[in-house]
Enzyme design. Sequence first.
Site, short mmCIF file in Angstrom:
data_model
loop_
_atom_site.label_atom_id
_atom_site.label_comp_id
_atom_site.label_asym_id
_atom_site.label_seq_id
_atom_site.Cartn_x
_atom_site.Cartn_y
_atom_site.Cartn_z
N HIS A 111 -1.99 6.27 -2.63
CA HIS A 111 -2.16 5.21 -3.64
C HIS A 111 -2.08 5.80 -5.05
O HIS A 111 -1.29 5.35 -5.88
CB HIS A 111 -3.51 4.51 -3.42
CG HIS A 111 -3.82 3.49 -4.46
ND1 HIS A 111 -3.72 2.14 -4.24
CD2 HIS A 111 -4.20 3.61 -5.76
CE1 HIS A 111 -4.02 1.49 -5.35
NE2 HIS A 111 -4.34 2.36 -6.29
N GLU A 112 -2.90 6.80 -5.31
CA GLU A 112 -2.95 7.37 -6.66
C GLU A 112 -1.63 8.04 -7.02
O GLU A 112 -1.18 7.98 -8.17
CB GLU A 112 -4.12 8.35 -6.80
CG GLU A 112 -5.49 7.73 -6.61
CD GLU A 112 -5.80 6.56 -7.53
OE1 GLU A 112 -5.15 6.44 -8.59
OE2 GLU A 112 -6.66 5.74 -7.18
N HIS A 115 0.81 5.71 -8.57
CA HIS A 115 0.70 5.56 -10.03
C HIS A 115 1.38 6.73 -10.74
O HIS A 115 2.07 6.55 -11.75
CB HIS A 115 -0.77 5.52 -10.45
CG HIS A 115 -1.50 4.30 -10.02
ND1 HIS A 115 -1.11 3.02 -10.34
CD2 HIS A 115 -2.65 4.15 -9.30
CE1 HIS A 115 -1.96 2.14 -9.84
NE2 HIS A 115 -2.91 2.80 -9.21
N GLU A 141 -1.00 -2.40 -9.96
CA GLU A 141 -1.45 -1.84 -8.68
C GLU A 141 -0.42 -2.04 -7.56
O GLU A 141 -0.57 -1.47 -6.47
CB GLU A 141 -2.78 -2.44 -8.25
CG GLU A 141 -3.97 -2.08 -9.13
CD GLU A 141 -4.28 -0.59 -9.16
OE1 GLU A 141 -4.05 0.10 -8.15
OE2 GLU A 141 -4.74 -0.11 -10.20
N TYR A 249 -6.52 -7.64 -8.31
CA TYR A 249 -6.55 -6.82 -7.09
C TYR A 249 -5.74 -7.49 -5.98
O TYR A 249 -4.88 -6.88 -5.35
CB TYR A 249 -7.98 -6.67 -6.57
CG TYR A 249 -8.79 -5.61 -7.26
CD1 TYR A 249 -8.56 -4.26 -6.96
CD2 TYR A 249 -9.77 -5.94 -8.16
CE1 TYR A 249 -9.32 -3.29 -7.56
CE2 TYR A 249 -10.52 -4.97 -8.78
CZ TYR A 249 -10.30 -3.64 -8.48
OH TYR A 249 -11.04 -2.68 -9.08
#
Length: 319
Positions: A111-112, A115, A141, A249
Site C-alpha cells: 500500500h505505502e 504512494h 488512496e 476511504y
Amino acid sequence: MDAQQVRAYFDFAKVRSGLLDVTGRLFGLEYVPIDDAAVWHEDVAAYDVRADGAVLGRIYLDLHPRDGKFKHAAQFGLVSGIAGRQLPEGALVCNFPRGLMEHRDVVTMFHEFGHLVHHVLAGKQAWARFSGVTTEWDFVEAPSQLLEEWAWNADVLRTFATDADGAAIPAALVAKMRAADEFGKGYLARTQMFYAAVSYWLHQNRAGDLTDRVRELQDKYDLFPFMEGSHFHASFGHLTSYASAYYTYMWSLVIAKDLFSAFDPDDLLAADVATRYRDTVLAQGGSKDAADLVTDFLGRPYNADGFRRWLASTGKRTS
Ligand SMILES: [Zn+2]
C-alpha cells in the site's frame, strides 16, 4: 487459518526484494541501491529509480522501528519532481519487524509503496503543484489500495514468499487467507458508511443534539444498533483531521476496485495493462481531474460495478 503458519513465508528481506521485483516488472522500473547516499539512519536504504536507463528519482526505505521514530506507516514526499529542473525524492517510513512479518504488514508495505511509486512516476510535471500524489483527496488512496491486490494474489506471492526451506507459499493457503479477509466485509462497509455519514452531516448541519443525530445515522447505516449512553462522535478523531471528508476511504476503494477491473487476476504481472496504467494514471500526477485519469485508463467513466462485485463475492477465488 494459523497466522504463525502464514508468517513463515514472509521474511522481511525477501518481501522487500519481492516488492521491488514485482513493481519493477509492472512499471518497467529498476531500483539501483545507492550505498553512499546521505541517509538519516543506518537502517535507511536508498535507491535510484531508473527506467530505460534514465534516472526518474530516488526513494528511501526506512522500514524498521526504533526509539523516537514515527510509529505508523506512511509515504513522505521529500522533493517534488519538476520536469527539466529537479527529480522527485520520497521516503517510506514504516515499522516492520526485521525477521518474519505478518501478512497484514506485507499488505501495508505494498500500500505505502503504491504512494511512493506514484510520487516518483508523477515527477515530470511542469509545476510542483501537480507533481506526485497531488490528486484530489478522494482519489489519492486509490493507487495504493489498488497495489494491495498484488499482495493477495497467489501467483504474485509465490515469486517471493518462501519459507526457510525455500518452499513457496501454497495457493490453498493464500485462498484461506483471502477467505478470512473477506469475512465480515459487508459489516465493515456499512460501518464505514456510518462513519462517513457522521463526518458529513455533523459538518453540514450541526443544529440540534449531536448524539440524537449520531443515533439516527447509526440506525440508518450500521448493522448494530446505537448503544444507550454512548457518544461515539466525541472520540472520533477523524472529525477534525478529515473534517466532512471521511467518505474518501471508501470512495477510493470504489475507484481502486474499478481500476482493478482492467487487470487480469490470472495474470497480474502482465506488462501491457500495467504500462498503460502507469502512463495514463500514475505519471499524470495531479495534472488532470482524477475522473479523467480513470476514464483515460479504463476507456469509460468510473463506476461502482467492481466495488459491488467485490462486496457480493464470497472470496473463495484461488488467484
Ligand atoms: Zn495510503
